[in-house]
Each structure stands twice: as C-alpha cells, then as structure tokens.
Write a protein that holds these residues in place. Structure first.
Motif, PDB file in Angstrom:
ATOM      1  N   LEU A  22       0.820  -1.213   0.000  1.00 60.12           N
ATOM      2  CA  LEU A  22       0.000   0.000   0.000  1.00 60.12           C
ATOM      3  C   LEU A  22       0.856   1.267   0.000  1.00 60.12           C
ATOM      4  CD1 LEU A  22      -2.812  -1.051   2.504  1.00 60.12           C
ATOM      5  CD2 LEU A  22      -2.815  -1.197   0.019  1.00 60.12           C
ATOM      6  N   TYR A  23       2.142   1.130   0.343  1.00 62.00           N
ATOM      7  CA  TYR A  23       2.985   2.322   0.417  1.00 62.00           C
ATOM      8  C   TYR A  23       3.139   3.031  -0.934  1.00 62.00           C
ATOM      9  CZ  TYR A  23       4.086   1.345   5.331  1.00 62.00           C
ATOM     10  OH  TYR A  23       4.003   1.142   6.682  1.00 62.00           O
ATOM     11  N   ILE A  52       1.009   3.085  -3.221  1.00 63.79           N
ATOM     12  CA  ILE A  52      -0.319   3.680  -3.458  1.00 63.79           C
ATOM     13  C   ILE A  52      -0.406   5.036  -2.759  1.00 63.79           C
ATOM     14  CG2 ILE A  52      -2.807   3.365  -3.094  1.00 63.79           C
ATOM     15  CD1 ILE A  52      -1.860   1.188  -4.824  1.00 63.79           C
ATOM     16  N   MET A  53       0.110   5.083  -1.533  1.00 68.68           N
ATOM     17  CA  MET A  53       0.091   6.336  -0.774  1.00 68.68           C
ATOM     18  C   MET A  53       0.908   7.400  -1.486  1.00 68.68           C
ATOM     19  SD  MET A  53       0.678   5.467   3.195  1.00 68.68           S
ATOM     20  CE  MET A  53       1.086   3.773   3.440  1.00 68.68           C
ATOM     21  N   PHE A  55      -7.401   4.786   7.149  1.00 67.12           N
ATOM     22  CA  PHE A  55      -6.275   4.247   6.384  1.00 67.12           C
ATOM     23  C   PHE A  55      -5.241   3.647   7.343  1.00 67.12           C
ATOM     24  CE2 PHE A  55      -3.295   5.421   2.591  1.00 67.12           C
ATOM     25  CZ  PHE A  55      -3.022   4.080   2.417  1.00 67.12           C
ATOM     26  N   LEU A  81      -3.813  -0.168   7.314  1.00 71.72           N
ATOM     27  CA  LEU A  81      -2.393  -0.528   7.223  1.00 71.72           C
ATOM     28  C   LEU A  81      -2.018  -1.484   8.351  1.00 71.72           C
ATOM     29  CD1 LEU A  81      -0.808   2.890   6.270  1.00 71.72           C
ATOM     30  CD2 LEU A  81      -0.702   0.808   4.926  1.00 71.72           C
ATOM     31  N   LEU A 121      -5.515  -4.742  -6.754  1.00 67.82           N
ATOM     32  CA  LEU A 121      -4.932  -4.741  -5.411  1.00 67.82           C
ATOM     33  C   LEU A 121      -6.027  -4.762  -4.343  1.00 67.82           C
ATOM     34  CD1 LEU A 121      -2.037  -4.764  -4.487  1.00 67.82           C
ATOM     35  CD2 LEU A 121      -2.136  -2.307  -4.186  1.00 67.82           C
TER      36      LEU A 121
END
Lengths: 399, 399
Positions: free
Chosen positions: A169-170, A172-173, B132, B136, B165
């Motif tokens: 997800l990093y 994506i951020m 969020f 995570l 994803l």
C-alpha cells in the motif's frame, strides 16, 4: 519566466537519468506557467550528504527557473511505523519527533534550495482522512502484477522473503500524494522510478494529467564505485566541517571528478569536455581542477568563507606539510598507548578491515609522526597531538 | 445446554468436510457456554437452493444445541461495488437495494434457521469506520505469500490474469469481521476455507482465541456430478413450487440419494448404512426411500402440507400416468407450431444442447402426447395443454 521553454528543457534535462516522457515536459513548459515540482522525504533523522544533493541541485534549478517546489514530508507512514508488529526496526514516531526530524531535514535542505520559494506540506493532512472505502477505491486502480514489478518486491518474491500486505500500500500512498498535490513533475533518484511512475498512474486514473517523472543518477561515493552512503563511510555530509569536506573531496579519483562536476555543480557537457581537453593537452593540471571542484562545492553548499578556509587548510597540510591544522580525530578511551596498530587504524575510520590495514602497512603507506609503521603485527605508541598518516590523502591529528 | 460436549461434538462434526482444529472445538464446548457461530452472506439478490441448505442445516444444528448464530450481511463491499472502474459487472448497490436483498435472503434462510435465535449484523457498522491507518495495521498482520495462496488468486497469477490490489483486501475484511464479532466458529462451504482461516489468523494476531473453521462439502446438483448451481440448471430452489421440487428430487440417482440424506437431512452414518443394507437384502425398495427423502426434505424446508401434496402429485403423474397435474412450462411466444423439435426441447429447459436433444430423440425417449418423436430434424406440432415427455423423469404440460 525569463527563459524560453527550449532553454529550460536544455537545462532541466541535462545529466538526468530519465525524463518520462520528455515530450510532455515540453508541453507543460510551453504553457508558460510555473510548474508544481514534487519532492518527497521521510522524516527520519537523516544526515544528508552530497548523494542527496544531486536531486536537490536539480530542484534548485527548477526553482531558479521560476517553478514551485513542493517539499512533501511523509509524516503519515512515520507516525504509523512498521505495522508488522514483529520487527522493532521501525517503531512509530511521535508527532514531536517527526516535527523535529523534519526541521533537521529542512535545515540541511535549505543549504541548497531557496527557502523562500519552498512550499512544505505533510501528507498526513489527506492520508489520515481516507476511509477504508477510499482505500479500496484507490487500490482498485492498480493490479498486483504492476505492484510486484517493483524491483525490491520482485526480488523478495523470488527469494521467498516475506512481504507484508501493508507494504504494497505504500506506493499507493506515494502515488495518491501526487493526486492531492496536482504535481506536474516529481523528482527522485533512479531507485525511486517505480514509485514516481505510480504517482503518474494514479493521477491518470483520477482523470488528471500525469506527472513527469524525472530521475537523477545515483552519486558514487568517494571510493568511486559504491553508492554514496553513510554506512559505507564514503560520503561527505552536508553538516560536516567544511575543512574536512574539502579534504575528502580532494581524495576522489580524476574520473570521479567529472561526475561530481556534472551532478553537483551542474556543469554542462560542453564545459566538462573543454576541461577534459585542457587536461589532455596539459593546459590545466587535474589537481587544480579538483581544487576548483572542491572550492565550488563548498562555496555552493556551505559558504565562500568556508571554501577559502577549506582550501587554505588543505594546502597547508597536504602541500606545505604543516600538520597543525590536520583533521582532529578523537580516539576512543578503550584504545590505550601502546596498542595494536590495526586497532588504532580502525578506530580512526581510516580503514574498515584488518586486511585493508595489512595491505597499507605492507605498502609502507602508514606512519605516526613521520615514522613509518613497518609491521602489521606490531604495537604503536601515540599520544595526544600525534599525526597519523594513512596513504597520501588521510592525515589525522589524534586527540 | 442439554447435550454433553461429547454428544455435541458427535453431532456437529458429522458429515463435515473439515473442522480446523477439532480439539479446540471440544475445548470451547467444554466451557458449557453458548458459542458464537458466524455465517457470512453477500446481500446480492440470490435465489437460495438446496446447495446453500447444507451449511444452513449445519447452522440449524448448532442452533438446536443452544448456540448463537450470527448472520453477517456483507453490506460494506456491496455498497462499494467493484472498484476497478473498468468492469461493469459489479456496480455498487444502494442502501435500499442492499436492505431489500438482505430481506429476500433472510426470508429464505428462515425456512431452515430458527428466526427467533438469529442475530443479524451488517459489517458496514465497523468496516466503514476504519481509517487508512487502521487498514495498514490490519494489512501488516498478513503476508503477500499467504494471501496469494488462495486458490483463485494462485490460478490467476499462474495464468497472468489481472488481480486488482483491492481484491487482496477482501479476505482481510472478512477476517476482521471475525475479530469484531469474537466468533467462536465460522461455517462455510469448502470453497470458503481460505477466507475462514483468515478470520482465525486475524483473531490470533489481535490477541483473541482463533475461531474454529468448520466447512461443509459442496452439494452435487441433480445430475450427480456438477456442483448444484442455478446456472447449470441442476438445482432445487428454496422458493420453488413444492410439487416441482418433489419431482426434481425424485429424478436423482440412487447413489446421490445417500448424499442428500446425509447433507440435507443430517442422517447419521449408521442410519444411512442401515438403509443401504435394507436395499441390498431387498427389504426396502430404492424408489420408496427416495420418496421418503423427497418427502422429508420438502417437509423440512417447505411444510408437511407441501410434502403431502408433492407426493400425491408425483404419484399421479409418474405412477398413475395422470398428466393433468404435470409441471406446467410456459413456451416462449417465439416458438410457433409447428416448430423444430430441438427448439421446443431447448425452450422447456429439458435439454441444454442440440446434441443432447439428438441423443434423447434417437434413443426414442421424447414424446408429445404419447406420440414418439422419430427424427431429430423434424417439425413438431403442439398446442396449449400438450404433454411433452423427455426421458422417464421430465414430464411437462406446455402452456
């Protein structure tokens, strides 16, 4: 905008690793409006070094051409820490720590960038407001295959090294940051290419014009082979004493000198070619060109006074053999006198391994107070103020 | 709790595919407190059929033993829809639609479960509140390798079929539901094993006792080979007319009959063995046992009156050849008379392919008003009220 788009392109693309895609950068510049240039940094208490200065110098060039630099502090991730719960390597930072780290970072950054033309933003502002539903929507814009193309992910999958789902997800951020900022260009080292392209992808998926991805080469450290890094001790820190920095710069190879001229002083290819030609026909001496390099780097990232002092100091020690100004090195209390020479050498940081020490001693390149060390397996006598020479370029006053 | 833990274990583990791990289920039962049994359903407008009844019957068994069934409506995902934005296959549902679908679902479910002992929850209650940062943290509890072990993911990776994803986050959601509910046991079909184990994993990662994963076998459809499903037209719907359902159940093979006795009527293995022995020594006729099966299934999932009516109707048509009560099939307006026999057969749903029609006609198994159809390439005359027979078991009154 005092420079034409064509002039700007020439300057901006010089010495870059990649500009993806260059044609779109031209298009953006032709609108003759200041561009939003994104640069992201982790608020970890980092000592910046000349390796970081490569991208920062390119940013400065954008600034000088009238564009806006958006300096993004990635505080959101830092505040969460590594959520695996297994590794203690990345504990969450408090808001206080993050603020302090960001301040330390910025103090160093403004040695290169124009403080007044810098917009500073924190990504927790928008990332902390995203809901699970928002995250799902963002994730729906990317496929697993695309994410696992990233070099380090691909390697870890191949070697069966665990990847936490949160790590996916990093990128994506980082990509979403570009959407929020409406960035026109994002800069980074070539090791950031994937993440920067993710920003472009996320913008396009959100109906925006995709950002240009501009990457700079990774700077080699003083050894001329490895990437400049603190852990390899082949670096020049932006917070280092200018005299020390000058001497360190004088120790690089002639070949590496051209690279530093290009990436740190942004000299054009034709200027560099001219200097190389001058060396070839013996019009100029490489030692003088190296002094100019060191002087200009210290002048640029420290000050003119520092550069003058650094040069004087270098000339006194290395050329007039006046060691009174030599770099002072504090020897640990654990190292007595006499002590094994190898321990003393390692303690100064002049050598990293015993075999390196052995090689230098056997080549006759190590001396204490001008007395050559003859044997690797020998004890050395030293006291406060002793001068230790290791090779031609490392001269320390022990304290 | 009127049954001892040992008695309960015996009943509850009967005919299951897997109980992971069984020893822990014993431990939970020995505490002699009602267990929380989780069952999740998508609020898509589904016609439930006997395939769904397998898990629901096992849930009813838990209910009858005094445990609490938590019926989880997965409205959160449904409300988001498929976020790829590319596929229109799964548009987001409105709250109104979700409520209506959930109501339709529950109407069918309470034919099997005791309505009064049913706790109904919606997962949007907690999932919509996650930030969020929460996401995570949850993702940090799972590795990519673990998620991509899931059968359908593994297959898609192998065949290079894109995986969004966001899809990787769905098992995380299902797993987190178990954490929120403090579920003791989660039930599902064997195709759900991975997702159910994810619930156990997430609970353990959150410091809870992990749920027991109890899976039921997938029920074969009327054909005895494929999984029961609406799209394969080998199903008996819970909302179907009881007379039709009775007739459909009478069409299954003797072999499949034992399976239905086990999974739909929860007969014990010894009871089933006894019946098989009775058939072997010709004490009981398979046809009578099948009538009992159909009767008891209709009695259980519809009502006793429906079961009696279903049996009378079946006997009238198939045994006394009184076709006045035969299943009415509406023929599409596009099918005129005369028409190609193959079109008529397909329109009733009696055959799926032309080759199936050809085979049946050439075997002499198709008749209209007792007149055998001789040729595959022939026209058929029919009118309102005509009786079409296809094989021994399909008898339709055309309307």
């Amino acid at each position: 905008m005092k420079f034409s788009p064509q002039d700007q392109i020439k300057q901006l693309t010089q010495h870059t690793a990649q500009v993806l895609p260059q044609a779109e950068l031209v298009k953006k510049l032709e609108r003759k409006k200041p561009l939003k240039i994104k640069f992201g940094a982790d608020p970890t208490a980092a000592d910046l070094h000349l390796g970081h200065a490569v991208v920062l110098s390119k940013l400065r060039q954008f600034q000088d051409l009238g564009h806006e630099i958006i300096f993004l502090i990635g505080d959101f991730t830092a505040r969460i820490g590594d959520p695996t719960g297994k590794s203690k390597t990345r504990p969450p930072l408090s808001e206080e720590q993050i603020k302090q780290n960001a301040a330390t970072y910025l103090e160093q950054v403004v040695k290169i960038l124009d403080k007044k033309k810098l917009k500073i933003v924190y990504n927790s502002k928008w990332l902390s407001k995203l809901s699970f539903a928002d995250v799902l929507k963002l994730c729906g814009k990317v496929t697993l295959a695309r994410i696992t193309e990233r070099d380090d992910f691909a390697k870890r999958i191949k070697s069966n090294t665990a990847i936490g789902l949160h790590e996916l997800l990093y990128p994506i951020m980082q990509g979403y940051d570009s959407v929020e900022l409406h960035a026109d260009v994002e800069l980074g080292g070539t090791d950031q290419t994937f993440n920067l392209l993710m920003g472009r992808h996320m913008q396009e998926q959100s109906g925006q014009e995709g950002q240009i991805v501009l990457t700079m080469p990774i700077l080699e450290g003083l050894d001329g082979t490895e990437k400049m890094s603190k852990s390899l001790n082949n670096y020049v820190g932006l917070n280092e004493d200018a005299k020390q920095a000058f001497a360190k710069l004088m120790s690089i190879s002639d070949k590496l000198m051209w690279r530093y001229y290009a990436l740190l002083l942004l000299k054009s290819e034709s200027e560099i070619k001219q200097m190389q030609q001058d060396v070839k026909i013996e019009k100029r001496h490489p030692m003088n060109l190296k002094k100019t390099l060191a002087f200009e780097i210290i002048e640029r990232f420290w000050s003119k006074e520092d550069a003058l002092e650094g040069q004087q100091n270098f000339e006194a020690i290395f050329q007039q053999k006046d060691y009174s100004q030599a770099l002072q090195v504090k020897i640990s209390n654990e190292i007595s006198s006499p002590c094994w020479i190898v321990d003393l050498l390692k303690n100064t940081g002049a050598v990293k391994t015993s075999s390196e020490a052995k090689r230098l001693i056997e080549a006759g390149s190590v001396s204490i107070n001008n007395k050559k060390v003859e044997e690797f397996h020998s004890q050395a006598n030293w006291k406060q103020g002793s001068i230790l020479k290791v090779g031609k370029k490392k001269i320390f006053k022990l304290i």
